[in-house]
Scaffold this motif. Structure first.
Motif, PDB file in Angstrom:
ATOM      1  N   PHE A 133       4.732 -23.260 -47.156  1.00  0.00           N
ATOM      2  CA  PHE A 133       3.540 -22.656 -47.749  1.00  0.00           C
ATOM      3  C   PHE A 133       3.184 -23.327 -49.076  1.00  0.00           C
ATOM      4  O   PHE A 133       2.016 -23.533 -49.393  1.00  0.00           O
ATOM      5  CB  PHE A 133       3.745 -21.157 -47.931  1.00  0.00           C
ATOM      6  N   VAL A 137      -0.215 -25.175 -50.147  1.00  0.00           N
ATOM      7  CA  VAL A 137      -0.967 -24.785 -51.340  1.00  0.00           C
ATOM      8  C   VAL A 137      -1.305 -26.004 -52.205  1.00  0.00           C
ATOM      9  O   VAL A 137      -2.446 -26.162 -52.628  1.00  0.00           O
ATOM     10  CB  VAL A 137      -0.191 -23.731 -52.163  1.00  0.00           C
ATOM     11  N   LEU A 218      -1.298 -17.855 -38.824  1.00  0.00           N
ATOM     12  CA  LEU A 218      -0.695 -17.057 -39.898  1.00  0.00           C
ATOM     13  C   LEU A 218      -0.764 -17.772 -41.239  1.00  0.00           C
ATOM     14  O   LEU A 218      -1.108 -17.167 -42.253  1.00  0.00           O
ATOM     15  CB  LEU A 218       0.767 -16.735 -39.563  1.00  0.00           C
ATOM     16  N   ALA A 221      -4.325 -17.897 -42.451  1.00  0.00           N
ATOM     17  CA  ALA A 221      -4.711 -16.561 -42.912  1.00  0.00           C
ATOM     18  C   ALA A 221      -4.107 -16.302 -44.291  1.00  0.00           C
ATOM     19  O   ALA A 221      -4.756 -15.719 -45.158  1.00  0.00           O
ATOM     20  CB  ALA A 221      -4.239 -15.499 -41.915  1.00  0.00           C
ATOM     21  N   GLY A 222      -2.871 -16.773 -44.509  1.00  0.00           N
ATOM     22  CA  GLY A 222      -2.234 -16.603 -45.809  1.00  0.00           C
ATOM     23  C   GLY A 222      -2.993 -17.353 -46.900  1.00  0.00           C
ATOM     24  O   GLY A 222      -3.202 -16.830 -47.994  1.00  0.00           O
ATOM     25  N   PHE A 225      -6.100 -15.554 -47.548  1.00  0.00           N
ATOM     26  CA  PHE A 225      -5.782 -14.322 -48.264  1.00  0.00           C
ATOM     27  C   PHE A 225      -5.688 -14.577 -49.761  1.00  0.00           C
ATOM     28  O   PHE A 225      -6.135 -13.779 -50.580  1.00  0.00           O
ATOM     29  CB  PHE A 225      -4.459 -13.756 -47.731  1.00  0.00           C
ATOM     30  N   LEU A 226      -5.119 -15.728 -50.144  1.00  0.00           N
ATOM     31  CA  LEU A 226      -4.988 -16.053 -51.560  1.00  0.00           C
ATOM     32  C   LEU A 226      -6.276 -16.649 -52.135  1.00  0.00           C
ATOM     33  O   LEU A 226      -6.345 -16.971 -53.312  1.00  0.00           O
ATOM     34  CB  LEU A 226      -3.829 -17.037 -51.773  1.00  0.00           C
ATOM     35  N   TYR A 228      -7.809 -19.498 -50.918  1.00  0.00           N
ATOM     36  CA  TYR A 228      -7.846 -20.952 -50.850  1.00  0.00           C
ATOM     37  C   TYR A 228      -8.652 -21.447 -49.656  1.00  0.00           C
ATOM     38  O   TYR A 228      -8.586 -22.608 -49.295  1.00  0.00           O
ATOM     39  CB  TYR A 228      -6.422 -21.534 -50.804  1.00  0.00           C
ATOM     40  N   GLY A 238      -7.997 -13.657 -42.780  1.00  0.00           N
ATOM     41  CA  GLY A 238      -7.178 -13.500 -43.973  1.00  0.00           C
ATOM     42  C   GLY A 238      -8.001 -13.024 -45.165  1.00  0.00           C
ATOM     43  O   GLY A 238      -7.562 -12.193 -45.958  1.00  0.00           O
ATOM     44  N   ILE A 241      -8.806  -9.326 -44.846  1.00  0.00           N
ATOM     45  CA  ILE A 241      -7.662  -8.492 -45.240  1.00  0.00           C
ATOM     46  C   ILE A 241      -7.542  -8.469 -46.764  1.00  0.00           C
ATOM     47  O   ILE A 241      -7.273  -7.426 -47.363  1.00  0.00           O
ATOM     48  CB  ILE A 241      -6.365  -9.027 -44.590  1.00  0.00           C
ATOM     49  N   LYS A 245      -7.730  -5.094 -49.168  1.00  0.00           N
ATOM     50  CA  LYS A 245      -6.615  -4.577 -49.958  1.00  0.00           C
ATOM     51  C   LYS A 245      -7.097  -3.914 -51.247  1.00  0.00           C
ATOM     52  O   LYS A 245      -6.396  -3.114 -51.844  1.00  0.00           O
ATOM     53  CB  LYS A 245      -5.594  -5.682 -50.242  1.00  0.00           C
ATOM     54  N   ALA A 258      -6.224  -7.000 -39.477  1.00  0.00           N
ATOM     55  CA  ALA A 258      -4.796  -7.305 -39.329  1.00  0.00           C
ATOM     56  C   ALA A 258      -4.370  -7.169 -37.877  1.00  0.00           C
ATOM     57  O   ALA A 258      -3.657  -8.029 -37.347  1.00  0.00           O
ATOM     58  CB  ALA A 258      -3.971  -6.374 -40.209  1.00  0.00           C
ATOM     59  N   THR A 261      -5.530 -10.109 -35.868  1.00  0.00           N
ATOM     60  CA  THR A 261      -4.680 -11.274 -36.130  1.00  0.00           C
ATOM     61  C   THR A 261      -3.357 -11.163 -35.386  1.00  0.00           C
ATOM     62  O   THR A 261      -2.916 -12.095 -34.712  1.00  0.00           O
ATOM     63  CB  THR A 261      -4.393 -11.397 -37.647  1.00  0.00           C
TER      64      THR A 261
END
Lengths: 279, 333
Positions: A133, A137, A218, A221-222, A225-226, A228, A238, A241, A245, A258, A261
């Protein structure tokens, strides 16, 4: 404590060639639906994913709005459906990069051996040494925050995985008697590589590619989520989600994307396991 | 045997050192192709309010005016002496910045590993001894399910259920015991799936061995059979899987820290990405690679000592991890 007679085992193996387990059929159905969503999202929902009705914000799931509505009154189901194309195709791109670049590297390393092998193996070692990961990034930071770049960043780690497996398979096939025979019969290196080594080696790479398609969904999506990936008007799973949150009092904003996914990745994994078993 | 082990250890040690160095160079290359010029982006950014003399002194201190190869050489040699340079934004030593946030991440990672191991052993025990009608098959599906759930979703569900509904912890106190525990669960569940997969496959194999049948015929109970006989040979290959999952723990802690609002190495990376603080990114990524390589080196070196069945005679490909590494992403089933 199971005692299985070998006779029943062979007959069930013969049967498995024709019979597809119900779980796998369900998995294929889910994947078909997801592909449908990404090709023609308009067929599956009448709502516009970008336009909301402020008066209808944060509604719970209902017959009108299957997944409810978000903080701007946009239909969440429509946003999930319209976000499918970019979520799924980016994972596809990541695996394609890994499969082609990694496959080539593995093929070259395994088939040529010698210095090529040593140099390429070190390259693969470096990629595998950096946590997956974290690697994604820094690469997506270097390329810029877009979903396509997130796909490339994810694919670069995949290169190492596919290269390593491909190399092992090629070496295994190269030592087979029929390859030796083909050499003795005067087959050229290219002929043997394309005709014998590649088809045999790629058989075990296919289930791996399917498995990594799920993993890439996944990871991407991560990254989304951040933040990026593509910025908010987009609706990658992602990202949905991540937005949800902030509204945990209205939990469907997290749970609906979710579950989509999870169902997708679970189906992909099930198909991969089935492919590996039937092989 | 002794000689074989020493030469194996020497080879692996040299290999690990080379990979750590090359990973540093690789990171340097990736980081230095960042879009735009970090000097203009960070230093001349009016928000930061550096004066022209300050900018010149920072450029001189960081050596940003020298050719890239010279920069690489000097940063690599200072990395080897343990000097990680200065942050581009705050001009503080990167070592201090990492040391500040490291304890939080270490707590999270070790608790996550504990959670993962416990969960994996429980699941594996269940798949061997839970009666079929009580959901043994369901339990066997757990690793596959755990691998399909993004860790941030697990985190959000835990926050929603245990934080909001049950009020066990408050999101604004990320370092409280419960918050740390649930963060560790979120981070540990995907890791537990990988461990459980390998553990179940090994247990299935061991349970079919004759010694297991003998032990059963002697009247040994299930728990005794499991803990006295089956666990030991099955846990050995797990050493390798645990070492490999360090990469996941280090990488995914980025997401988990973001979800739970913890201030750790992951959030340091996120801040540095946002502000393009290259020395910090370079340091964290190459340190993470070094940790990952060293942990795996340790696992490789310890493995032949733990398992007397492993022999080191023959070419280097006998290295016990190779097979598992190739098959690592779930192929063990």
């Amino acid at each position: 404590m199971t005692y299985v007679l070998s006779a029943t085992q062979t007959s069930s193996r013969l049967g498995a060639v024709i019979r597809i387990p119900p779980g796998v059929i369900l998995a294929f159905a889910i994947i078909a639906l997801v592909i449908g969503w990404s090709i023609a999202p308009g067929l599956f929902t009448g709502f516009d994913p970008a336009v909301g009705v402020p008066a209808q914000k944060l509604l719970g799931p209902s017959l009108d709005h299957w997944f409810g509505t978000d903080h701007l009154g946009r239909d969440l189901y429509a946003r999930v459906v319209h976000g499918t194309a970019s979520s799924v195709s980016s994972a596809f791109i990541a695996v394609a990069i890994g499969l082609f670049a990694g496959g080539l590297i593995g093929l070259a390393a395994g088939f040529l051996g010698g210095w090529t092998d040593i140099v390429l193996a070190r390259l693969v070692d470096i990629l595998l040494a950096i946590p997956r990961f974290l690697l994604a990034v820094i690469i997506v930071t270097a390329l810029g925050f877009h979903t396509l770049n997130a796909a490339v960043a994810t694919g670069i780690w995949e290169v190492a995985v596919f290269a390593r497996v491909m190399r092992a398979e090629v070496i295994k096939t190269r030592q087979a008697t029929f390859v030796e025979a083909a050499f003795l019969a005067g087959g050229s290196r290219w002929h043997i590589l394309l005709r014998h080594v590649l088809p045999n080696a790629s058989r075990s790479v296919l289930p791996l590619a399917v498995l990594h398609f799920g993993l890439s969904i996944l990871v991407i999506a991560g990254l989304a989520f951040l933040g990026y990936g593509d910025p908010p008007p987009a609706s990658d799973w992602g990202l949905l989600i991540a937005t949800g949150k902030n509204y945990l009092k209205w939990p469907w904003l997290v749970y609906a994307p979710a579950l989509v996914t999870i169902a997708t990745v679970l189906s992909v994994n099930r198909i991969s396991r089935w492919l590996r078993k039937t092989d | 045997m002794r000689h074989a082990y020493l030469s194996f250890a020497g080879k692996r040690l040299a290999q690990a050192a080379v990979v750590i160095l090359l990973a540093y160079v690789f990171t340097f290359i990736v980081v230095s192709i960042l879009p735009g010029d970090p000097v203009t982006n960070v230093l001349r950014n009016p928000q930061n309010g550096f004066s022209e003399e300050e900018i010149q002194s920072i450029i001189a201190a960081q050596g940003l005016d020298r050719p890239v190869l010279v920069q690489l050489w000097s940063s690599l040699s200072s990395f080897l002496t343990g000097d990680l340079g200065l942050s581009l934004r705050s001009s503080r030593p990167v070592t201090t910045m990492i040391a500040e946030v490291l304890p939080s991440t270490l707590t999270l990672a070790t608790s996550a590993l504990t959670v993962a191991l416990t969960l994996a052993v429980l699941i594996a025990y269940g798949t061997q001894f839970l009666p079929k009608r009580w959901g043994q098959g369901l339990l066997r599906g757990f690793p596959s399910l755990f691998l399909s759930v993004p860790s941030f979703v697990i985190g959000l569900v835990l926050i929603h259920v245990f934080g909001f509904k049950l009020g066990l912890f408050r999101v604004i106190e990320p370092d409280s015991a419960w918050a740390t525990f649930f963060a560790a669960v979120a981070l540990g569940i995907p890791v537990s799936a990988r461990i459980a997969e390998v553990l179940i496959a090994n247990l299935d194999q061991e349970a079919r061995q004759e010694y297991a049948a003998v032990a059963r015929s002697r009247g040994l109970g299930q728990a005794a059979l499991f803990f006295r006989h089956l666990v030991k040979p099955s846990l050995l290959p797990v050493v390798t899987v645990v070492a490999l999952s360090f990469g996941e723990l280090l990488g995914d802690s980025l997401i988990t820290e973001a979800v739970f609002g913890r201030n750790g190495v992951g959030s340091l990376v996120q801040r540095s990405v946002a502000t393009q603080d290259l020395p910090v990114l370079q340091a964290v990524v190459s340190l993470a690679a070094a940790v990952f390589v060293l942990v795996n080196l340790l696992a490789d070196l310890v493995y032949p000592l733990l398992d007397p069945r492993v022999t080191l005679i023959g070419p280097a490909r006998q290295s016990p991890t190779k097979a598992v590494e190739t098959a690592a992403p779930g192929a063990a089933a």
